[in-house]
Design a protein around this motif. Structure first.
Motif, PDB file in Angstrom:
ATOM      1  N   LYS A  31       0.854  -1.184   0.000  1.00 53.99           N
ATOM      2  CA  LYS A  31       0.000   0.000   0.000  1.00 53.99           C
ATOM      3  C   LYS A  31       0.893   1.238   0.000  1.00 53.99           C
ATOM      4  N   LEU A  33       1.231   5.012   0.863  1.00 58.77           N
ATOM      5  CA  LEU A  33       0.595   5.978   1.765  1.00 58.77           C
ATOM      6  C   LEU A  33       1.550   7.120   2.089  1.00 58.77           C
ATOM      7  N   SER A  43      -3.939   7.796   2.774  1.00 60.78           N
ATOM      8  CA  SER A  43      -3.888   7.521   1.337  1.00 60.78           C
ATOM      9  C   SER A  43      -3.667   8.834   0.592  1.00 60.78           C
ATOM     10  N   TYR A  45      -4.619   9.818  -2.376  1.00 60.11           N
ATOM     11  CA  TYR A  45      -5.682  10.318  -3.253  1.00 60.11           C
ATOM     12  C   TYR A  45      -6.911  10.766  -2.474  1.00 60.11           C
ATOM     13  N   THR A  48      -7.700   9.037   3.176  1.00 59.41           N
ATOM     14  CA  THR A  48      -8.174   8.092   4.187  1.00 59.41           C
ATOM     15  C   THR A  48      -7.055   7.772   5.155  1.00 59.41           C
ATOM     16  N   TRP A  50      -5.089   5.571   7.916  1.00 59.99           N
ATOM     17  CA  TRP A  50      -4.849   4.178   8.232  1.00 59.99           C
ATOM     18  C   TRP A  50      -4.063   4.094   9.530  1.00 59.99           C
ATOM     19  N   LEU A  76     -10.750  -0.800  -1.325  1.00 62.83           N
ATOM     20  CA  LEU A  76      -9.434  -0.597  -0.735  1.00 62.83           C
ATOM     21  C   LEU A  76      -8.402  -1.053  -1.770  1.00 62.83           C
ATOM     22  N   SER A  78      -4.654  -1.605  -3.528  1.00 63.04           N
ATOM     23  CA  SER A  78      -3.272  -1.920  -3.177  1.00 63.04           C
ATOM     24  C   SER A  78      -2.563  -2.467  -4.412  1.00 63.04           C
ATOM     25  N   ARG A  93       5.625   9.813  -0.446  1.00 61.21           N
ATOM     26  CA  ARG A  93       4.810   8.625  -0.198  1.00 61.21           C
ATOM     27  C   ARG A  93       5.706   7.433   0.100  1.00 61.21           C
TER      28      ARG A  93
END
Length: 151
Positions: A31, A33, A43, A45, A48, A50, A76, A78, A93
């Motif tokens: 993922k 992030l 995230s 984009y 969100t 996590w 979700l 990935s 990121r």
């Protein structure tokens, strides 16, 4: 993030909907992030948040884009391997290991991406191993998840 459905792994049902697959075992994914704190990330984009080691769930919907393509926006997302994850990452990121738990519904996308209804992101591989043990052995993409409603 938007995922284009890979129809070499999926088909349509009688109503024209994309048939999802169910994971037969835990699936190691990655993922991408943006780091926030030592225990969380977001995230890039949708923003969100996590928390590492905590399972997230989501609806998963594939829609026709009006042309010849089906896309998944709500799910979700990935990456199935590090090369795919690297193509989405940059200086701001990070790439984190994650698991799609056994029994989750998923849709494979082009470019080695996957959308699922359940996902757990870990801070690093040692945290993942501590929580889940060994993941694998690796099996071919077409066999790691089957069609159907049963667990």
């Amino acid at each position: 993030m938007c995922l284009n459905v890979d129809f070499s792994y999926h088909h349509h049902d009688k109503r024209g909907r994309v048939v999802r697959r169910r994971a037969k075992q835990d699936i190691l994914v990655y993922k991408v992030l943006r780091p926030l704190t030592q225990n969380s990330a977001a995230s890039p984009y949708q923003g969100t948040q996590w928390t590492f080691g905590v399972e997230k769930t989501s609806i998963m919907k594939a829609q026709n884009d009006g042309y010849d393509c089906y896309v998944v926006e709500e799910a979700l997302h990935s990456c199935l391997n590090m090369d795919s994850a690297r193509s989405h990452s940059n200086y701001y990121r990070n790439i984190y290991p994650a698991v799609i738990p056994k029994g989750s519904m998923l849709i494979y996308g082009d470019n080695d991406e996957v959308a699922s209804n359940r996902l757990i992101v870990y801070r690093d591989e040692s945290e993942l191993m501590k929580a889940r043990g060994a993941i694998g052995p690796g099996i071919p993409r077409g066999e790691i998840a089957n069609f159907g409603k049963g667990k």
